[in-house]
Each structure stands twice: as C-alpha cells, then as structure tokens.
Motif scaffolding. Structure first.
Motif, mmCIF file in Angstrom:
data_model
loop_
_atom_site.group_PDB
_atom_site.id
_atom_site.type_symbol
_atom_site.label_atom_id
_atom_site.label_comp_id
_atom_site.label_asym_id
_atom_site.label_seq_id
_atom_site.Cartn_x
_atom_site.Cartn_y
_atom_site.Cartn_z
ATOM 1 N N PRO A 1 1.944 4.946 0.946
ATOM 2 C CA PRO A 1 1.705 5.739 2.151
ATOM 3 C C PRO A 1 0.689 6.845 1.864
ATOM 4 O O PRO A 1 0.694 7.443 0.789
ATOM 5 C CB PRO A 1 3.086 6.317 2.481
ATOM 6 N N ARG A 2 -0.184 7.068 2.808
ATOM 7 C CA ARG A 2 -1.199 8.095 2.633
ATOM 8 C C ARG A 2 -0.571 9.456 2.837
ATOM 9 O O ARG A 2 0.229 9.655 3.751
ATOM 10 C CB ARG A 2 -2.317 7.887 3.639
ATOM 11 N N PRO A 3 -0.941 10.425 2.015
ATOM 12 C CA PRO A 3 -0.409 11.774 2.225
ATOM 13 C C PRO A 3 -0.987 12.368 3.502
ATOM 14 O O PRO A 3 -2.086 12.012 3.932
ATOM 15 C CB PRO A 3 -0.877 12.544 0.989
ATOM 16 N N SER A 4 -0.237 13.263 4.099
ATOM 17 C CA SER A 4 -0.732 13.888 5.321
ATOM 18 C C SER A 4 -1.927 14.776 4.976
ATOM 19 O O SER A 4 -1.998 15.378 3.913
ATOM 20 C CB SER A 4 0.369 14.707 5.985
ATOM 21 N N LEU A 5 -2.871 14.838 5.888
ATOM 22 C CA LEU A 5 -4.078 15.618 5.671
ATOM 23 C C LEU A 5 -3.815 17.088 5.952
ATOM 24 O O LEU A 5 -3.070 17.447 6.865
ATOM 25 C CB LEU A 5 -5.202 15.110 6.567
ATOM 26 N N THR B 1 0.850 -1.185 0.000
ATOM 27 C CA THR B 1 0.000 0.000 0.000
ATOM 28 C C THR B 1 0.883 1.231 0.000
ATOM 29 O O THR B 1 1.896 1.286 0.695
ATOM 30 C CB THR B 1 -0.910 0.035 1.241
#
Length: 95
Positions: free
Chosen positions: A62-66, A60
């Motif tokens: 990595p999700r970007p920071s919100l 997966t």
C-alpha cells in the motif's frame, strides 16, 4: 514459468539437497563439516519458505499517504537556539 512454478522447482531442489546431505551424514558421521553443510541446507530451506511466504503476500504494498508541505517560509524564531548545520555557531567564525 510463473513465480509459483519457479519456487516449487527450487523447493524440490532443496528437498533433494537435504536428502543427499542426510545420506552423507549417515555415511560420514556427524563431523563438523557435515554439520555445517546440514546447517547451511536447513538455512536454505528456511529462506525458500520465507521467499514463498513473501511471494504469496499482497502483490503491491500500500502506498503511504501523501503529506503536503507548505511553500511558505518557516518562522526564523524556530532556530534561534540552534547552530547552522555545518557552519558552526552564529557568533563564532569557522576555522
């Protein structure tokens, strides 16, 4: 079947294709048509290698920071030197 098994199967098929193209190249010579097939088979081999490398990467991303966006209205003075998008300049009329 797992992704690894499928990729191995595809790799075997591409290897068989490359061997067959090599035999055709020996029998027919290095004409334009054979060179095109050889080039296409080589591109296919490279694409399978890229696919294999991509599948071995992280499962997966990595999700970007919100980023929090404030609900407060923007300062209108920020847009004093710009036109309203699609409406033209403030002192002129639309056609």
């Amino acid at each position: 079947m797992s992704v690894h098994d499928d990729l191995t199967s595809v790799q075997r098929a591409v290897d068989d294709l490359l061997r067959s193209v090599g035999r055709l190249e020996q029998q027919l010579g290095g004409g334009l048509e054979v060179r095109r097939v050889r080039t296409d088979a080589d591109h296919l081999r490279e694409s399978v290698a890229l696919l294999r490398a991509a599948s071995e990467g992280p499962a997966t991303a990595p999700r970007p920071s919100l980023v929090t966006i404030s609900d407060a209205p923007y300062d209108i003075s920020l847009w004093t030197d710009s036109d309203d998008e699609g409406l033209g300049a403030r002192d002129r009329h639309a056609p």
